[in-house]
Scaffold this motif. Structure first.
Motif, PDB file in Angstrom:
ATOM      1  N   ARG A 167      60.066  38.637  22.456  1.00 46.73           N
ATOM      2  CA  ARG A 167      59.104  37.869  23.353  1.00 46.73           C
ATOM      3  C   ARG A 167      57.861  38.620  22.759  1.00 46.73           C
ATOM      4  O   ARG A 167      56.775  38.063  23.525  1.00 46.73           O
ATOM      5  CB  ARG A 167      59.399  38.213  24.730  1.00 46.73           C
ATOM      6  CG  ARG A 167      60.789  37.410  25.377  1.00 46.73           C
ATOM      7  CD  ARG A 167      60.611  37.632  26.793  1.00 46.73           C
ATOM      8  NE  ARG A 167      61.047  38.853  27.254  1.00 46.73           N
ATOM      9  CZ  ARG A 167      60.546  39.812  27.753  1.00 46.73           C
ATOM     10  NH1 ARG A 167      58.921  39.490  27.998  1.00 46.73           N
ATOM     11  NH2 ARG A 167      60.561  40.938  28.293  1.00 46.73           N
ATOM     12  N   GLU A 168      57.759  39.668  22.061  1.00 43.67           N
ATOM     13  CA  GLU A 168      56.768  40.202  21.635  1.00 43.67           C
ATOM     14  C   GLU A 168      56.785  40.996  20.435  1.00 43.67           C
ATOM     15  O   GLU A 168      57.627  41.289  19.732  1.00 43.67           O
ATOM     16  CB  GLU A 168      56.282  41.459  22.819  1.00 43.67           C
ATOM     17  CG  GLU A 168      54.644  41.979  22.416  1.00 43.67           C
ATOM     18  CD  GLU A 168      54.621  43.044  23.504  1.00 43.67           C
ATOM     19  OE1 GLU A 168      53.423  43.214  23.995  1.00 43.67           O
ATOM     20  OE2 GLU A 168      55.572  43.977  24.105  1.00 43.67           O
ATOM     21  N   SER A 169      55.499  40.913  19.410  1.00 47.50           N
ATOM     22  CA  SER A 169      55.452  41.483  18.301  1.00 47.50           C
ATOM     23  C   SER A 169      55.222  42.727  18.345  1.00 47.50           C
ATOM     24  O   SER A 169      54.612  43.225  19.366  1.00 47.50           O
ATOM     25  CB  SER A 169      54.447  40.670  17.282  1.00 47.50           C
ATOM     26  OG  SER A 169      53.259  40.894  17.774  1.00 47.50           O
ATOM     27  N   ILE A 170      55.426  43.707  17.375  1.00 53.99           N
ATOM     28  CA  ILE A 170      55.104  45.088  17.253  1.00 53.99           C
ATOM     29  C   ILE A 170      53.635  45.195  17.356  1.00 53.99           C
ATOM     30  O   ILE A 170      52.984  46.198  18.084  1.00 53.99           O
ATOM     31  CB  ILE A 170      55.733  45.537  16.084  1.00 53.99           C
ATOM     32  CG1 ILE A 170      57.177  45.927  16.180  1.00 53.99           C
ATOM     33  CG2 ILE A 170      55.295  47.291  16.024  1.00 53.99           C
ATOM     34  CD1 ILE A 170      58.011  46.470  14.881  1.00 53.99           C
ATOM     35  N   ALA A 171      52.791  44.369  16.616  1.00 59.03           N
ATOM     36  CA  ALA A 171      51.280  44.563  16.632  1.00 59.03           C
ATOM     37  C   ALA A 171      50.882  44.177  18.077  1.00 59.03           C
ATOM     38  O   ALA A 171      49.877  44.881  18.391  1.00 59.03           O
ATOM     39  CB  ALA A 171      50.938  43.225  15.668  1.00 59.03           C
ATOM     40  N   ALA A 172      51.384  43.281  18.676  1.00 58.28           N
ATOM     41  CA  ALA A 172      50.924  43.049  20.123  1.00 58.28           C
ATOM     42  C   ALA A 172      51.287  44.128  20.922  1.00 58.28           C
ATOM     43  O   ALA A 172      50.303  44.560  22.052  1.00 58.28           O
ATOM     44  CB  ALA A 172      51.518  41.953  20.673  1.00 58.28           C
ATOM     45  N   ALA A 173      52.406  44.789  20.921  1.00 60.13           N
ATOM     46  CA  ALA A 173      52.691  45.998  21.648  1.00 60.13           C
ATOM     47  C   ALA A 173      51.802  47.068  21.434  1.00 60.13           C
ATOM     48  O   ALA A 173      51.481  47.895  22.136  1.00 60.13           O
ATOM     49  CB  ALA A 173      54.329  46.137  21.562  1.00 60.13           C
ATOM     50  N   GLY A 174      51.338  47.214  20.238  1.00 59.48           N
ATOM     51  CA  GLY A 174      50.654  48.286  19.678  1.00 59.48           C
ATOM     52  C   GLY A 174      49.199  48.164  20.432  1.00 59.48           C
ATOM     53  O   GLY A 174      48.654  49.012  20.746  1.00 59.48           O
ATOM     54  N   GLU A 175      48.737  46.894  20.228  1.00 61.12           N
ATOM     55  CA  GLU A 175      47.311  46.737  21.133  1.00 61.12           C
ATOM     56  C   GLU A 175      47.435  46.962  22.593  1.00 61.12           C
ATOM     57  O   GLU A 175      46.565  47.549  22.876  1.00 61.12           O
ATOM     58  CB  GLU A 175      46.687  45.415  20.557  1.00 61.12           C
ATOM     59  CG  GLU A 175      46.408  45.078  19.252  1.00 61.12           C
ATOM     60  CD  GLU A 175      45.594  43.880  18.943  1.00 61.12           C
ATOM     61  OE1 GLU A 175      45.308  43.412  19.876  1.00 61.12           O
ATOM     62  OE2 GLU A 175      45.551  43.637  17.746  1.00 61.12           O
ATOM     63  N   ARG A 176      48.586  46.583  22.976  1.00 59.93           N
ATOM     64  CA  ARG A 176      48.690  46.608  24.409  1.00 59.93           C
ATOM     65  C   ARG A 176      48.637  48.225  24.705  1.00 59.93           C
ATOM     66  O   ARG A 176      48.193  48.685  25.845  1.00 59.93           O
ATOM     67  CB  ARG A 176      49.700  46.058  25.025  1.00 59.93           C
ATOM     68  CG  ARG A 176      50.167  46.200  26.404  1.00 59.93           C
ATOM     69  CD  ARG A 176      51.170  44.925  26.951  1.00 59.93           C
ATOM     70  NE  ARG A 176      52.282  45.167  26.260  1.00 59.93           N
ATOM     71  CZ  ARG A 176      53.568  45.777  26.487  1.00 59.93           C
ATOM     72  NH1 ARG A 176      53.182  46.589  27.585  1.00 59.93           N
ATOM     73  NH2 ARG A 176      54.749  45.823  25.929  1.00 59.93           N
ATOM     74  N   LEU A 177      49.252  49.012  23.786  1.00 58.16           N
ATOM     75  CA  LEU A 177      49.385  50.533  24.042  1.00 58.16           C
ATOM     76  C   LEU A 177      48.120  51.314  23.992  1.00 58.16           C
ATOM     77  O   LEU A 177      47.879  52.124  24.565  1.00 58.16           O
ATOM     78  CB  LEU A 177      50.384  51.049  23.058  1.00 58.16           C
ATOM     79  CG  LEU A 177      50.645  52.615  23.298  1.00 58.16           C
ATOM     80  CD1 LEU A 177      50.996  52.836  24.529  1.00 58.16           C
ATOM     81  CD2 LEU A 177      51.703  53.071  22.069  1.00 58.16           C
ATOM     82  N   LEU A 178      47.189  50.459  22.859  1.00 54.29           N
ATOM     83  CA  LEU A 178      46.010  51.128  22.788  1.00 54.29           C
ATOM     84  C   LEU A 178      44.984  51.078  24.009  1.00 54.29           C
ATOM     85  O   LEU A 178      44.489  51.845  24.463  1.00 54.29           O
ATOM     86  CB  LEU A 178      45.474  50.629  21.458  1.00 54.29           C
ATOM     87  CG  LEU A 178      43.855  51.251  21.353  1.00 54.29           C
ATOM     88  CD1 LEU A 178      43.992  52.602  21.160  1.00 54.29           C
ATOM     89  CD2 LEU A 178      43.620  50.365  20.128  1.00 54.29           C
ATOM     90  N   ASN A 179      45.452  49.893  24.646  1.00 56.99           N
ATOM     91  CA  ASN A 179      44.591  49.644  25.719  1.00 56.99           C
ATOM     92  C   ASN A 179      44.994  50.547  26.938  1.00 56.99           C
ATOM     93  O   ASN A 179      44.304  50.881  27.834  1.00 56.99           O
ATOM     94  CB  ASN A 179      44.698  48.094  26.278  1.00 56.99           C
ATOM     95  CG  ASN A 179      43.927  47.134  25.211  1.00 56.99           C
ATOM     96  OD1 ASN A 179      42.900  47.487  24.814  1.00 56.99           O
ATOM     97  ND2 ASN A 179      44.475  45.945  24.901  1.00 56.99           N
ATOM     98  N   TYR A 180      46.214  50.836  26.971  1.00 59.62           N
ATOM     99  CA  TYR A 180      46.783  51.482  28.044  1.00 59.62           C
ATOM    100  C   TYR A 180      46.317  53.088  27.858  1.00 59.62           C
ATOM    101  O   TYR A 180      45.971  53.738  28.965  1.00 59.62           O
ATOM    102  CB  TYR A 180      48.616  51.562  27.975  1.00 59.62           C
ATOM    103  CG  TYR A 180      49.070  52.199  29.183  1.00 59.62           C
ATOM    104  CD1 TYR A 180      49.070  51.733  30.452  1.00 59.62           C
ATOM    105  CD2 TYR A 180      49.435  53.511  28.968  1.00 59.62           C
ATOM    106  CE1 TYR A 180      49.912  52.506  31.395  1.00 59.62           C
ATOM    107  CE2 TYR A 180      50.085  54.288  29.877  1.00 59.62           C
ATOM    108  CZ  TYR A 180      50.022  53.886  31.065  1.00 59.62           C
ATOM    109  OH  TYR A 180      50.846  54.482  32.313  1.00 59.62           O
ATOM    110  N   VAL A 181      46.485  53.551  26.709  1.00 63.95           N
ATOM    111  CA  VAL A 181      45.704  54.783  26.279  1.00 63.95           C
ATOM    112  C   VAL A 181      44.458  54.937  26.655  1.00 63.95           C
ATOM    113  O   VAL A 181      43.920  56.175  27.430  1.00 63.95           O
ATOM    114  CB  VAL A 181      46.049  55.134  25.018  1.00 63.95           C
ATOM    115  CG1 VAL A 181      45.600  56.532  24.398  1.00 63.95           C
ATOM    116  CG2 VAL A 181      47.419  55.441  24.427  1.00 63.95           C
TER     117      VAL A 181
END
Length: 548
Positions: free
Chosen positions: A505-519
């Motif tokens: 349901r999610e790409s690695i790139a999308a999860a990486g960007e979501r993680l950057l926003n979280y950090v």
């Protein structure tokens, strides 16, 4: 959701994304595989029949050899597969890297605490630490005296449970006790009404400082200097007995080495010089409170993301870690490097099998040679102690699909992304260059996390597939779950879920960007991670030598 996946085109093993039954037919890329036995989720089965001694590849690298014939569609286990890795050879190479597009983050900022040396903290703590274990009790006395008076004490959420259980026992309701619902009180981060801009006082204890080798004493002083000079620390109170191997002069030398001209307050109190406990405590309390008053004047300001230094860690890994959580960290790492920030990849025993790739990514030959030397020396020490990197996977790792060290390592190394290796640092050194730094540490979760923070990490991203509560006294540890089941099951210690990658349901790139926003939110003090809320302040120095 797909039932199976091949991680790399060159792999000859297939990963089960869900439990598969014996005799079941599964299809991938136009090929059908008939399973000879049940394959648990997270485990691997053979894409073709392996002869005894034949090499097995995953993540595009050698990860093992067949100990006996393994038929196509059969389960790879510790009984039919043994560890194998490609030997490292430092060679002349030119590494070309294409960074990800980070244009939309070019002007992004976080709210941090700026220090006079140019570094930026994601928190603002005062540190109390002993130079030797003999002073641990006095650290505890200071903690008891200061935390409650200043409003940093957090009442245990289990206190009301104890009171309710006792009341039921006293009223003879023993038979109803186990069926009683007793929800916990929601935890919040304490804010001192006296010093609202200081996130807390952190009291560190350890079992070192004397009785070991001089090298271990020097390393301890280096680690403590890394914490004292850390961007997340406003100042420190240091307790010394006075006669230990970890001398006060050594600590000052290590502070100067890491931060020439260091100007934040450091108060070192020598117990044997000052006299009795009351005299030590009196001076420690006065100096600490004066320091806190000064630290409270520092406020968060907007700074570029290039000021972030992020540690990359894993623990309690499973067969999904190298497919979802670790690659997400890898994409995040590449983004942060492209933005001018620093990332630290450690745990050298968990780089076994991917050394060649990392050596080829080093910016120059001396850096690659230093990496090869540290890996070889560490491996030799482990072998001399009757162990070896091949014994690194824990029982939990093996149970969840990481059956050889090379399989575990190839997945763990994904946290470092694809950027060039700009530096290789031995413990307890400091990461000083923008980009990816390799830091020599053990694979032990807490020892490695302790070292990464000592090397300057102001946030640590910690992936797990099985769950672990690991935290740190001065840096937020973001727990990244490899699967949604874990994230939901242990939501009291998990912060970020990458299970949607496994579910398609999610790409690695999308999860990486979501993680950057979280950090960014964590680094700005807007989001408190679970380890901070739980006050999980783990600190274990790495002891390399013997006790004397």
């Amino acid at each position: 959701m797909n039932k199976i996946v091949k991680v790399h085109p060159g792999d000859d093993v297939i990963v089960a994304l869900t439990d598969l039954e014996a005799g079941e037919e599964v299809e991938l890329d136009g090929e059908t595989y008939t399973l000879t036995e049940a394959i648990p989720a997270k485990h691997k089965f053979a894409a073709h029949t392996f002869a005894p001694g034949e090499e097995i590849h995953m993540y595009g690298v050698l990860v093992g050899k067949a100990q006996s014939e393994i038929r196509r569609g059969s389960w790879l286990t510790t009984f039919n597969t043994k560890h194998a890795a490609t030997p490292l050879a430092v060679r002349e190479s030119r590494y070309d890297w294409t960074p990800p597009d980070v244009s939309k983050y070019a002007q992004a900022t976080f709210k941090g605490f700026q220090r006079s040396d140019g570094s930026v903290g994601t928190a603002n703590y005062w540190l109390v630490v002993p130079l030797v274990f003999c002073e641990n009790r006095n650290v505890g006395i200071l903690k008891e005296a200061l935390t409650r008076a200043l409003g940093y004490e957090v009442a245990t959420p289990y206190q009301h449970k104890v009171e309710k259980i006792l009341a039921m026992l006293q009223s003879g309701q023993d038979d109803l006790l186990l069926g009683e619902e007793m929800p916990l009180v929601t935890k919040t981060k304490p804010v001192s009404p006296v010093f609202p801009n200081v996130d807390g006082i952190k009291f560190i204890t350890h079992q070192m400082g004397c009785g070991g080798t001089r090298q271990d004493a020097r390393a301890l002083c280096g680690l403590l200097a890394g914490y004292i000079t850390h961007p997340n620390v406003a100042g420190a109170t240091v307790l010394s007995l006075g006669c230990q191997n970890a001398e006060e002069t050594t600590l000052r030398e290590e502070i100067e080495k890491r931060a020439p001209g260091f100007d934040r307050p450091v108060h070192i109190l020598n117990h044997q010089t000052l006299g009795n406990e009351e005299q030590v405590m009196d001076l420690a309390l006065k100096q600490t409170l004066l320091g806190l008053k000064e630290a409270n004047r520092c406020e968060r300001t907007e700074v570029p993301l290039s000021k972030l230094c992020v540690g990359l860690e894993c623990g309690g890994s499973d067969g999904f870690s190298g497919i979802s959580a670790n690659p997400t960290l890898g994409y995040f790492s590449d983004m942060l490097v492209a933005l001018g920030g620093k990332v630290i990849l450690s745990e050298f025993p968990e780089l076994c099998g991917v050394e060649q790739n990392l050596a080829d990514r080093c910016v120059d030959r001396p850096t690659a040679e230093h990496f090869a030397h540290l890996m070889a020396t560490y491996s030799q020490r482990a072998t001399a102690a009757g162990s070896g990197f091949d014994m690194n996977p824990s029982p939990g790792n093996i149970k969840d699909g990481l059956i050889t060290d090379a399989i575990k390592s190839a997945g763990a190394a994904k946290k470092g992304g694809t950027s060039p290796v700009v530096d290789v640092v031995d413990y307890p050194g400091k990461a000083t260059k923008p980009g990816l730094t390799l830091l020599c540490t053990p694979g032990n979760d807490v020892e490695s996390t302790t070292a990464e923070v000592g090397a300057g990490a102001t946030v640590v991203l910690f992936t797990t597939g099985l769950g672990t509560p690991t935290g740190n006294p001065i840096a937020p540890i973001v727990k990244v779950a490899s699967n949604t089941r874990l994230y939901n099951k242990m939501n009291d210690i998990m912060d970020f879920d990458t299970g949607a990658i496994i579910e398609g349901r999610e790409s690695i790139a999308a999860a990486g960007e979501r993680l950057l926003n979280y950090v960014i939110s964590v680094a700005s003090g807007e989001t408190s991670v679970k380890a901070v809320l739980n006050q999980q302040d783990d600190f274990i120095p790495w002891k390399r030598g013997v006790s004397l």
